[in-house]
Design an enzyme around this catalytic site. Sequence first.
Site, PDB file in Angstrom:
ATOM      1  N   HIS A  63       5.769  59.364  66.938  1.00 40.13           N
ATOM      2  CA  HIS A  63       5.005  59.740  65.748  1.00 40.13           C
ATOM      3  C   HIS A  63       3.641  60.252  66.191  1.00 40.13           C
ATOM      4  O   HIS A  63       3.150  59.905  67.272  1.00 40.13           O
ATOM      5  CB  HIS A  63       4.831  58.532  64.832  1.00 40.13           C
ATOM      6  CG  HIS A  63       6.108  58.074  64.212  1.00 40.13           C
ATOM      7  ND1 HIS A  63       6.130  57.309  63.069  1.00 40.13           N
ATOM      8  CD2 HIS A  63       7.404  58.250  64.565  1.00 40.13           C
ATOM      9  CE1 HIS A  63       7.381  57.033  62.741  1.00 40.13           C
ATOM     10  NE2 HIS A  63       8.178  57.604  63.641  1.00 40.13           N
ATOM     11  N   GLU A  65       0.622  59.533  65.345  1.00 38.27           N
ATOM     12  CA  GLU A  65      -0.371  58.489  65.630  1.00 38.27           C
ATOM     13  C   GLU A  65      -0.085  57.800  66.961  1.00 38.27           C
ATOM     14  O   GLU A  65      -1.008  57.529  67.736  1.00 38.27           O
ATOM     15  CB  GLU A  65      -0.387  57.446  64.495  1.00 38.27           C
ATOM     16  CG  GLU A  65      -0.786  58.008  63.144  1.00 38.27           C
ATOM     17  CD  GLU A  65       0.394  58.538  62.328  1.00 38.27           C
ATOM     18  OE1 GLU A  65       0.233  58.636  61.096  1.00 38.27           O
ATOM     19  OE2 GLU A  65       1.463  58.847  62.890  1.00 38.27           O
ATOM     20  N   CYS A  93       2.831  55.051  58.872  1.00 44.88           N
ATOM     21  CA  CYS A  93       3.978  54.204  58.561  1.00 44.88           C
ATOM     22  C   CYS A  93       3.775  52.837  59.219  1.00 44.88           C
ATOM     23  O   CYS A  93       2.846  52.649  60.011  1.00 44.88           O
ATOM     24  CB  CYS A  93       5.252  54.875  59.069  1.00 44.88           C
ATOM     25  SG  CYS A  93       5.406  54.841  60.873  1.00 44.88           S
ATOM     26  N   CYS A  96       3.234  52.969  62.990  1.00 43.94           N
ATOM     27  CA  CYS A  96       1.931  53.488  63.400  1.00 43.94           C
ATOM     28  C   CYS A  96       0.790  52.532  63.067  1.00 43.94           C
ATOM     29  O   CYS A  96      -0.184  52.437  63.821  1.00 43.94           O
ATOM     30  CB  CYS A  96       1.714  54.858  62.778  1.00 43.94           C
ATOM     31  SG  CYS A  96       2.922  56.069  63.380  1.00 43.94           S
TER      32      CYS A  96
END
Length: 166
Positions: A63, A65, A93, A96
């Site tokens: 992801h 992040e 999410c 993250c």
Amino acid sequence: MTSEIDASTQAEIDRAWLGRAIELAVANVSDGGGPFGAVVVRGGIEVSTGQNRVTRDLDPTAHAEVEAIRAACSAIGSFSLAGMTMYASCEPCPLCVSASLWARIDRVVYAADREDAARGGFDDRDFYELFARERSTWPTRIEEIRPNDAAAPFEAWLANSARIDY
């Protein structure tokens, strides 16, 4: 002598860094990636960036992040990002958020929210609600099998005087 930034100035700074994260997300879509971007900042200076690389790298943890956290840790040579802020194009999410907590990031600021993500086909609501439910109802079975030496790694860790606590 410490310098405090007033709320109005901080909001302008935050909007500028969020603009950078959004630019990264939009560029990533053009490059065939997911619509997520992130920037890690310390003292007004960009430390790292990240873009969603899940499909490109075949890595469900890639992801934006997480990528930004990995790059920031590499850039500064530490697993702690204390004193830093992460700006994300979208509400992080649960993966993250957890990565941000483990990285000791001081602050996470995001632009779009989970409802925007859901409208775009990235619905994390099940993950947000998952931890409140009994594990027996989870889609992935999580089981404990406890051999006699289950705690051995932690005993070795505690006995290691050269360990680096985190």
